[in-house]
Design an enzyme around this catalytic site. Structure first.
Site, PDB file in Angstrom:
ATOM      1  N   ASP A  71       8.239   8.141  -4.805  1.00  0.00           N
ATOM      2  CA  ASP A  71       9.450   8.433  -4.031  1.00  0.00           C
ATOM      3  C   ASP A  71       9.168   9.351  -2.850  1.00  0.00           C
ATOM      4  O   ASP A  71       9.898   9.318  -1.856  1.00  0.00           O
ATOM      5  CB  ASP A  71      10.540   9.034  -4.926  1.00  0.00           C
ATOM      6  N   LYS A 189      32.574  -0.190 -16.730  1.00  0.00           N
ATOM      7  CA  LYS A 189      32.517   0.718 -17.887  1.00  0.00           C
ATOM      8  C   LYS A 189      31.213   1.533 -17.943  1.00  0.00           C
ATOM      9  O   LYS A 189      31.257   2.743 -18.233  1.00  0.00           O
ATOM     10  CB  LYS A 189      32.696  -0.066 -19.181  1.00  0.00           C
ATOM     11  N   CYS A 382      -9.853   1.865   0.943  1.00  0.00           N
ATOM     12  CA  CYS A 382     -10.491   2.642  -0.132  1.00  0.00           C
ATOM     13  C   CYS A 382     -11.442   1.746  -0.933  1.00  0.00           C
ATOM     14  O   CYS A 382     -12.541   1.454  -0.481  1.00  0.00           O
ATOM     15  CB  CYS A 382      -9.431   3.301  -1.013  1.00  0.00           C
ATOM     16  N   GLU A 406     -19.830   3.243 -10.085  1.00  0.00           N
ATOM     17  CA  GLU A 406     -18.624   3.347 -10.909  1.00  0.00           C
ATOM     18  C   GLU A 406     -18.583   2.216 -11.929  1.00  0.00           C
ATOM     19  O   GLU A 406     -18.141   2.397 -13.062  1.00  0.00           O
ATOM     20  CB  GLU A 406     -17.377   3.293 -10.031  1.00  0.00           C
ATOM     21  N   HIS A 508      -6.669   6.274   3.285  1.00  0.00           N
ATOM     22  CA  HIS A 508      -5.450   5.530   2.981  1.00  0.00           C
ATOM     23  C   HIS A 508      -4.469   5.619   4.155  1.00  0.00           C
ATOM     24  O   HIS A 508      -3.574   6.465   4.170  1.00  0.00           O
ATOM     25  CB  HIS A 508      -4.785   6.082   1.716  1.00  0.00           C
ATOM     26  N   GLU A 510      -1.987   3.851   4.822  1.00  0.00           N
ATOM     27  CA  GLU A 510      -0.612   3.478   4.474  1.00  0.00           C
ATOM     28  C   GLU A 510       0.307   4.682   4.283  1.00  0.00           C
ATOM     29  O   GLU A 510       1.528   4.585   4.441  1.00  0.00           O
ATOM     30  CB  GLU A 510      -0.595   2.611   3.199  1.00  0.00           C
TER      31      GLU A 510
END
Length: 531
Positions: A71, A189, A382, A406, A508, A510
């Site tokens: 958010d 309701k 990334c 990784e 990043h 974005e």
């Protein structure tokens, strides 16, 4: 006196409190007010950094490196509110702080309780931001749903703020569900019960946003107003939008949301200047061409897993006067016998986003190779950069076993490896390379042209990097290293040299893109995809 608006939700989660709070913030900014946005999350995690995207959606990163709820991304896209670690409050942070104070003896032997110690900690964090000199109105979104046991301390803190500051300086905005049942009948309701629960806590909502499929008529609004004790003009329709979420501020403004808030809080403001938001909405409506972008990722099942990237691609489309169709493709499908031609033939651009873990990696490599060999515009973010390097190493450089440490810690050719400062890290929360930093861009490269500058300031969230041991081999084989950290020690961007548009970045982009100002890479990527 400073003003406070509390946005809560009822009936069920994921109704769009974040978009509602962000839209209200954007409307108040069009009136010349300075807005502070705060998100409260009732979970016990200290932050969102270690949560699975399948469960919680994307992790949004702020300039100061906080890993937060998605958010905050909505706040960043809709408003000019400064966002930092302090603007994301979690139960884990609150209890951690209170327990630390108790251990330090700061409560002078008192019995530490939810009221007043937990609620005081919550209020102090809200006031610290809300009472700042450069803030007129603070909007606090309370995560979860009224009735959740985790939310009780926060709603009690809200009740106390309303009591302390007074009704003329505080406002309760409640978002609730008005569902349609079999036959299309609309039921009020659930909304009545949700408001009843709020009132039992001691909070009478001042504004009600009714989440519904179709716009509510006056008869239903009057009924809801009567049974919830909320003014008729303060019962608003939060119906589905068939265009873009960036039209929501315009729709709320048409219903008088800003007028109601301004009147109830006694704010002295000028007329709304919705030019930018109207322009964005009109741009989407008037677009007569659609560009097809394939996003090949590993968290495709949950729509919010790549929320900021989805929106940034939309921003890029808006900037180019087109609509965008984002085709979500699970990268594992390429590993299970589905050919690239079946899924990628006819797409205009291919995007590989971030992620963690080995699952689906080879499928992403297949997608990157398809983009390179078929000259389809490619944007890697990334992990998407690391995939581009692995693919190039395997299929151009000839290192068939090239991989990331990784995924294969003892691999023969680790062309991607752990950041040096990460080697001895044992805790996972908040320990990656995080936050805003500068990248140096090489002259004449596509990324330098996209930014129109020799540097880019973007946010990072990663543990792995291109292995410098292979850098010269990659460059000799034709891969362009187009971005570095200022000291030149780490690779920040790579490009395909003989290709219409193939760019990947370790950061990043974005997170800084907005509908009124698309991120440079997304604008350029969509432009290339149109061609």
């Amino acid at each position: 006196m400073k003003k406070y608006i509390f946005v809560t939700g009822g009936v069920c989660s994921s109704l769009g409190k974040g978009i509602a709070a962000a839209s209200l913030g954007s409307l108040l900014e069009t009136r010349g007010l300075r807005v502070c946005m705060i998100k409260v999350d009732p979970y016990l995690n200290v932050d969102a950094g270690t949560m699975s995207p399948f469960q919680h959606g994307e992790v949004y990163v702020t300039d100061d490196g906080a890993e937060t709820d998605l958010d905050l991304g909505n706040y960043g896209r809709f408003t000019s509110s400064r966002l930092s670690k302090a603007h994301s409050i979690t139960t884990g942070q609150i209890y951690q702080s209170v327990i630390n104070k108790e251990r330090e003896g700061k409560y002078l032997g008192k019995c530490v309780q939810v009221v007043p110690h937990i609620t005081d900690e919550i209020k102090s964090r809200i006031y610290k931001l809300g009472e700042a000199e450069d803030v007129d109105v603070t909007i606090v979104e309370i995560g979860g749903t009224v009735g959740d046991i985790e939310s009780i301390p926060y709603l009690e803190a809200v009740r106390q703020v309303i009591h302390e500051k007074g009704k003329s300086h505080t406002l309760s905005v409640h978002l609730t569900l008005v569902p349609e049942v079999t036959g299309g009948e609309v039921k009020t309701k659930p909304t009545q019960h949700s408001v009843k629960e709020m009132r039992e806590i001691g909070i009478q909502p001042d504004v009600l946003l009714c989440r519904c499929k179709n716009e509510l008529g006056d008869d239903l609004k009057k009924k809801i107003s009567l049974f919830t004790n909320i003014d008729f003009d303060s019962v608003l329709s939060a119906h589905d939008v068939n265009t873009t979420i960036y039209e929501i501020p315009v729709i709320y403004n048409q219903q008088g949301l800003c007028e109601v808030v301004v009147r109830k809080l006694g704010l002295k403001v000028g007329k709304a200047k919705l030019g930018e938001w109207q322009k964005v909405a009109d741009s989407y409506k008037n677009a007569d061409k659609t560009v097809n972008i394939a996003m090949v990722g590993k968290y495709i099942e949950l729509a919010d897993a790549y929320k900021s990237i989805d929106e940034a691609v939309v921003h890029g489309a808006l900037a180019n006067g087109v609509k965008v169709n984002i085709i979500k493709i699970d990268s594992e499908r390429f590993e299970n016998g589905v050919t690239p031609d079946e899924l990628l033939n006819g797409v205009d651009g291919i995007l590989v986003p971030g992620g963690f873990g080995e699952r689906g990696i080879n499928g992403m490599v297949i997608a990157a190779r398809y983009a390179r060999e078929n000259r389809i515009p490619y944007l890697g973010i990334c992990l998407g950069l690391q995939i581009m390097v692995i693919e190039y190493s395997r299929n151009v450089l000839g290192l068939e076993k090239a991989n990331s440490s990784e995924f294969k810690p003892e691999g023969e050719h680790s062309v991607v490896t752990l950041l040096e400062e990460q080697v001895d890290v044992t805790a996972f929360g908040g320990t990656m390379r995080l936050g805003l930093s500068k990248s140096k861009l090489e002259k004449g490269t596509r990324i330098e042209k996209a930014y129109g500058s020799s540097e880019a300031w973007e946010r990072h969230r990663h543990r792995y990097e291109v292995n410098n041991k292979y850098k010269q081999q990659l460059m000799d084989a034709g891969l362009v290293i187009s971005g570095y950290t200022p000291d030149g020690s780490l690779v920040e961007a790579v490009e395909w040299s003989d290709h219409p548009w193939g760019v990947s970045v370790q950061f990043h982009p974005e997170f800084t893109s907005k509908p009124v100002k698309a991120g440079p890479l997304f604008k350029d990527f969509v432009k290339a995809s149109i061609k």
